[in-house]
Design a protein around this motif. Structure first.
Motif, PDB file in Angstrom:
ATOM      1  N   PRO A  37       0.909  -1.184  -0.254  1.00 42.90           N
ATOM      2  CA  PRO A  37      -0.072   0.045  -0.054  1.00 42.90           C
ATOM      3  C   PRO A  37       0.847   1.439   0.011  1.00 42.90           C
ATOM      4  O   PRO A  37       0.354   2.299  -0.228  1.00 42.90           O
ATOM      5  N   ASN A  41       2.406   3.611  -7.762  1.00 44.62           N
ATOM      6  CA  ASN A  41       1.849   3.051  -8.683  1.00 44.62           C
ATOM      7  C   ASN A  41       2.127   2.836 -10.103  1.00 44.62           C
ATOM      8  O   ASN A  41       1.805   3.077 -11.049  1.00 44.62           O
ATOM      9  N   TRP A  94      -3.118  -8.054  -5.208  1.00 46.07           N
ATOM     10  CA  TRP A  94      -3.104  -6.536  -4.759  1.00 46.07           C
ATOM     11  C   TRP A  94      -3.324  -5.543  -5.996  1.00 46.07           C
ATOM     12  O   TRP A  94      -4.019  -4.742  -6.101  1.00 46.07           O
ATOM     13  N   HIS A  98      -6.379  -2.918  -6.383  1.00 41.03           N
ATOM     14  CA  HIS A  98      -5.855  -1.707  -6.285  1.00 41.03           C
ATOM     15  C   HIS A  98      -6.575  -0.819  -7.524  1.00 41.03           C
ATOM     16  O   HIS A  98      -7.066   0.129  -7.268  1.00 41.03           O
TER      17      HIS A  98
END
Length: 106
Positions: A37, A41, A94, A98
């Motif tokens: 997290p 990105n 993930w 995401h």
């Protein structure tokens, strides 16, 4: 996905330095899910796994200084091929979750 053959740490260091995202699978490191997290990105990156018996402290420090982020899979030791599949699975799950979260906010 591209799977590269084994290489020496000194040959890997420039690739890590040039990558915006590089995860180093290493025992005793924070769990990968606690690191994700906080990561950027990026669509591409490096996942560095192996050798059997783990990296030496010197190797970890060399790769960390080049920009790699150490990640672990918990207290159980996995073989290199198992750790690779486990880390890739975690990253893919993930990433999908995401991406869905980003779409909901758009």
């Amino acid at each position: 996905m591209l799977l590269n053959p084994p290489i020496q740490i000194t040959d890997l260091q420039p690739a890590v330095s040039q990558s915006k995202l590089a995860f180093l699978a290493s025992a005793e490191s924070p769990p990968v899910l606690s690191i994700l997290p906080k990561s950027c990105n990026e669509e591409r990156g490096l996942l560095i796994v192996g050798p059997e018996g783990d990296f030496t402290e010197k190797e970890v420090n060399v790769l960390k200084s080049a920009g790699a982020v150490p990640v672990g899979l918990g207290p159980c030791r996995l073989r290199v091929e198992t750790a690779t599949v486990a880390l890739l699975s975690a990253l893919m799950l993930w990433s999908d979750a995401h991406r869905q979260e980003i779409l909901k906010c758009s």
